[in-house]
Design a protein around this motif. Sequence first.
Motif: not given
Lengths: 667, 302
Positions: A651-659, B7, B11, B15, B69
């Motif tokens: 989940x956090x990986x996704x948040x970071x990618x999104x950021x 990306x 990340x 992560x 975000x």
Amino acid sequence: MKLKLGCWHFILLGSVAVNSADYSFPPPTASYNITAKLDAVDKRIDGEEEIIWINRSNRTTDEIYLHLYLNAFKNLSTTFMSEVSNRFSSLPDYFYSVCKNGWGYCDVRSIAVEAPGLFERMDVMESLQFDPIDDGNVADETVCRIRLPGAAAPGQVVHLYISFTSQLPHRAPRTGYYQDYLVAGQWFPKCGVLEEQGWNCHQYHNVSEFFADYGDYDVSITLPKNYIVGASGVLVGETSAGAGEKTVRFQEKCIHDFVWTASPKFRVAERTFEYVDLPPVKLALLYQPINQKYVDSYFDAAIATLKHLGSWYTPYPYSHLTIVDLPEKSNAGGMEYPTLFTTDVSWQVASGSQAPMGVTVHECTHQFFYGIIGNNEAEHAWMDEGLTVYATSRCLNTAYGPGNAWKMYLARDSFGLPTTFKHVHKDQRDWIVENQRERGALDFMDKPSWAYVNYPAYRNNAYEKPALMLWTLENVLGEPVFNRIMREYVTRFRFKHPKPQDFINVVNEFSPQDMNSLFDQTLHTPGVLDYAVVRVISQRDKGTKGYFGRGAELALAEKNDPGTWTSQVHLERQGDIVFPVELLITFEDGEKRRLQWDGKESIKIFSFTQKARVEKAEIDPDHNIWLDVDVTNNGRYREKNHLAAFRWGVQWLFWLQHLLETAAIFS
Amino acid sequence: MVFYLSNVIFAAAVALPLFLTLNGQIAYLTMRSEIAQHPSYAWWSGFRFHDGCLAETMRPSLNSGFGPMLDNVELLFRGNFNSFGLTILFAGLAYIFLMAFLNGGALSQFIEDRGFSMQRFLGHSGHYLRHMSAFLTLQGLVLWGIYRGISPLLFSMIDSVTVASVSAPLVWFVNLAGYILVIKLVFIVVTLFDYARIILIAEKKTSSLTALGLSVKFVFSRLQPMGLNALLAGIAILMSTIAGTIFSIIHPSGLFMVILSFLLQQVYLFLLISMRVACYSTEVLLYQQQMAENQQVKKRKH
Ligand SMILES: [Zn+2]
């Protein structure tokens, strides 16, 4: 029965005879008759007061101490104002509004005294001296003393006649004005409390609150006709004072302060509280037009408090209660006064949050722990704030159920960024545990409010730690026992000034075990409570070998049982507070075993040798010990499982990618 | 693909350590099954307390759209990315610069319209890096100005106007209007800088400022550039909303669901990134069309 205030032996002996069904008021100690006139433009009050003070101590005194609270806002050098800059990491909003020509003061113009049978009415203005009793700050004029022409022995009545001018400060905490809303709190010269040790009359400090004797109040206020007024006590008359003005008169028996609020903008709503055999109470709500939609919430919250606290502890003893909804920007915030409290609500309430019920129930609960129980708020803030937080939470849980997840749209935080919603369930107590974790080790509870190094330390010891301690006590002793304790405490100390030991005595009287150790560790020493299971391991039983037996039977042998395991559970006390805890062991075959640990050692190992291995171990499995600042380390499995970490890692990986991707829009 | 891979790599660089910390923390806890189900406040606040900054960044919030975000940007501004967080900050900056680098290549590809060659892509990227970095810095400064200057000013004005208001919904809408205004401003800035980049490459200008000036003239003299960007932003918002709805329906508590939601999230991100690249190509196309029309108009006038 006459009680000598401040004499603890008397009170304890006397209390035995107090009938819990006797709701009558004790005789007054300090009564006030005040006539005041408001200058609505300058927010200035001219007043004349007569104080009828009775020496109910067993000490003779030739002086009287007075509070002039509003002098806290007189200039930058007062103790209150200089403490603001020392205690807060960022200066609160009110500091600026007071400094920006929003100063306040209480100026005594004349003072005379008279004691029937002792001395005639006499001007004592000359003898008035400021006495910065706590910190010696000569610029602080919040406490003064006057000399009496003769010494007042126990039982002596003294009349004080004072003329004063009070300027309300602009947007100050607990008192002041904002636009044409005003809250006149601590606005008149007020007597200190004469105790065995002498006069108890502290300066007005930034975080400390108040302490006064009970008495009867009769207050008349003249102000513009279009002002809607709310005050401590009951409105007994309204007369025209000519030239667009009116005089309103309020009276109340057995209260220890008097506040009034006024604004032409208030709207008024009224209800009556009625519940089985509790005495009825007339409720008035003064609210701002914008908060029309919260009218029911305000009443519901106040009614829930009167109902639950009234049934649990003692009925609300006055016939009237006023709720005042003030503009958020007034800085008055939620504040308790006798038979009146202020509360507020933001235009932007998080849906699912308990606003405005939370603050309303809190302030209304103060009608009991402040109003009915008049402990010294400046010296033992935990006795009013801590008990209020405890009882508020109990009341909120009973009336509204546990708190919900908060959702907030378009709320602005201090950085001006829109905050999104927090999608988590958060019990009302969770934030307290969270704060306790961060500042629980700061200082201890039994300390005067102003003596704490900073605001978090005060907050922790006045509000959070006592509440956690009380919840822990309630869970450990059981609700019925703790309820009896609270009921007895309230009944015994109605309209009195209990001290911490009085509360502890009541607890120990009803508790099957002695609770002094817990009180010692929270009241007199800093520290947090945290117990943890740090390791759960199992090894196949190695068996034993060597010589066994005697005489003819002596022989080398090897004994082992391949089906037996030795499991070890390692516990740690990670905080300073020692408290007995329960341990629940679950074995692989489903067997559950409960064990007790006195919690004294810093490391403790429990061993089990049997066919089934230990699957998991949990400390305080029923979650009774609310003082425990970290409940996540309370339970541990023998074997690991990565799912939870995997889920949140992904989940956090996704948040970071999104950021990153969102930032890239600007690249 | 290059954009997407960078990306993921950036990340993951942050992560992964978080996953390891998390794993060390919760693999044995009896609370782990509860944590796997939904974010537990008690656990999260404890975790944050013990593990500081890195955990600080992981807020349990809405798990899709721009919610997390914004949460994380907010933390960034609050300086809550300390030691470990500095890594994130630098990774973020490096990422943005890498994107600036790749943008130059991508834009020249679209302008030349000659089919893809990795060599030329990287060559152009390198060639325009100087200008792209200048644009990035300038744009960053302008946005910072909006964030620190214009936005607080606007909201303090809103506060002073709404303070006497008697209608709560009205106050809410005025605030909403304020946010829309700020977003609109940001949107204009982004559009201006996008076309400045295109103009710089298409017209072979050597000065970034001249390109920016031309971009202002181009964007404000006609409706199409804003219209196009509004359309693209609309599509992106629609995509996020759909994805958000899907993600909120999926409750990743079992291993299978965790993997499924992970794959869906990656598809969504891939689409989002493709969208951004496609956005550059349509912007280039629009610019070229408009210029061609302009020339025809001029010819007719002669
Ligand atoms: Zn309080």
